[in-house]
Design a protein around this motif. Sequence first.
Motif: not given
Length: 533
Positions: A350-379
């Motif tokens: 996420a700090a490098n801006g390369t994280y993007c995954e689909n999370w398949s949850l036990l309840g049948g839902e699917t979440l797309r999670v994306t990580g992006r860097p922000h200024p001053d070391g934040a994400i």
Amino acid sequence: MVFSESIQIVFATFAGIAAATLIFGVWAYLGRRERQTARALLREAESTVVFLFDDDTLVNATPEARKLLRRSDSRLSDWDALITLLRPRFPHIRSQLSNLAKNGKDRIAATDQGAGFIEAELWEGLARITLSEGFMTDADKTVDPITLEAIEDELDNLRGLGEAAPQLIWKQDAEGVVTWANRAYLDVIEKIEPTLDDETPPWPPATLFHDIGRAEGDAPLVERLVVKGPYDDKESWFDVTSLRRGHGSIHFGVDANAAVKAEVAQKNFVQTLAKTFAQLSIGLAVFDRSRRLVMFNPSLLDLTQLPVEFLSSRPTLSAILDRMREIQRLPEPRNYATWREELSAFESQAANGTYCENWSLLGGETLRVTGRPHPDGAIAFLFEDISAEISLTRRFRSQVELGQHALDTIDEAVAVFAPSGQMTLSNRPYDDLWYGAGGGTGLTDKRISQEVAVWQEQCAPTGTWARITDFVSAYGEREPAQARAQLQDGRMLNCRMTPLPGGSALIGFSITKTQGAAESEDRYSEPFVAARS
């Protein structure tokens, strides 16, 4: 009677002259006595350090005393110059001497454990200030002229630097009274409390910051303080650094108005973003450089099912993920060690801006999670519910696979081409016919020109391939058409051209049962109408 009146006039005149003479004599005597008093007060100790003041004006001083005041600040009165000179060893000298009119005489000892002291005496309206012999240390008396000149030159340089400095610099004694200030400080005082053109600015100057803290030890104290004008609400902000120096303190004030405005603008911008993010269906979580949650929107509560009290406590990223794992809002890992490795990768990617995954949850839902860097070391992480999208994609893929299986069951070799000439679909009989049993694929990335080359290679020369190419690349309405071709082994092919919606074209190949001499292609071909580009 006339004689008597004349005598009276003469006597009155002599009486007036005598009274005037008496008054002049008394005035001259008192003035001479006052001068004699000043001389007498100084004659007692010509070789010592003695100052004689009338209010705040220096009336007279011994040579040694004048040497001490010769390099004083020209902005100061004689009295303030003496107070400034004595304050390092006598921090409370101003308040102590203020009682001289009441006490008449006072003796003030130094606070630095030295032998020096001050004798102050009020006599006939004049204040005599005497510095004891112990006031000057042996080191002070043995300084050679060259060293003294170098010290005085350095003092001039330091004073010039302080005066020219753009930031506010000032000193305060133990009682909080300003004992020295540079030009920048005095300019601010003048803006807040302006003086008339014919007035001399008061000394000591006013205190700008009444709530300033007091530094302890050698550590500096840094504060952000505000100054308000007496006639308006305009604020001026300063970052003030305070250092303790002896019994007093020295302070440095840097203009912080730009920083304060930037912080206010940033705060307003964050509030605007928060209001905007509150309307999004995508969950947002922003973590600072220490990986603590600093901002989130309501959608994050719905997608993670975490309580608002927990998120409002600014938990760490690992604490949030652990809590989500407990309530089964994360993909179930194979083992805990693997989970910890994935957690580290989750943060670093996420700090490098390369994280993007689909999370398949036990309840049948699917979440797309994306990580992006922000200024001053934040994400920042975006959580998007793509369950409906995934379900639609799966249904579409199922329908495509169903259609493919249906095409594979018919005997005719079929290929579908897009208007651009790209092959979008073919069935198993087509692959068997042109690529051999088990060759080719149902969904390929081939163009009409490539396929025509394969057809020409396996058939006798014919103009059918050009007509098929024109049919596929034609625009506008087209009519179905047929043509024939002969394979190299002598079998005859019936070629069917059918227009499809959206400008696509279906090309079908079927082997005719009649074998023998080839009949004329024109007999079996039907023209098609095509608008050529």
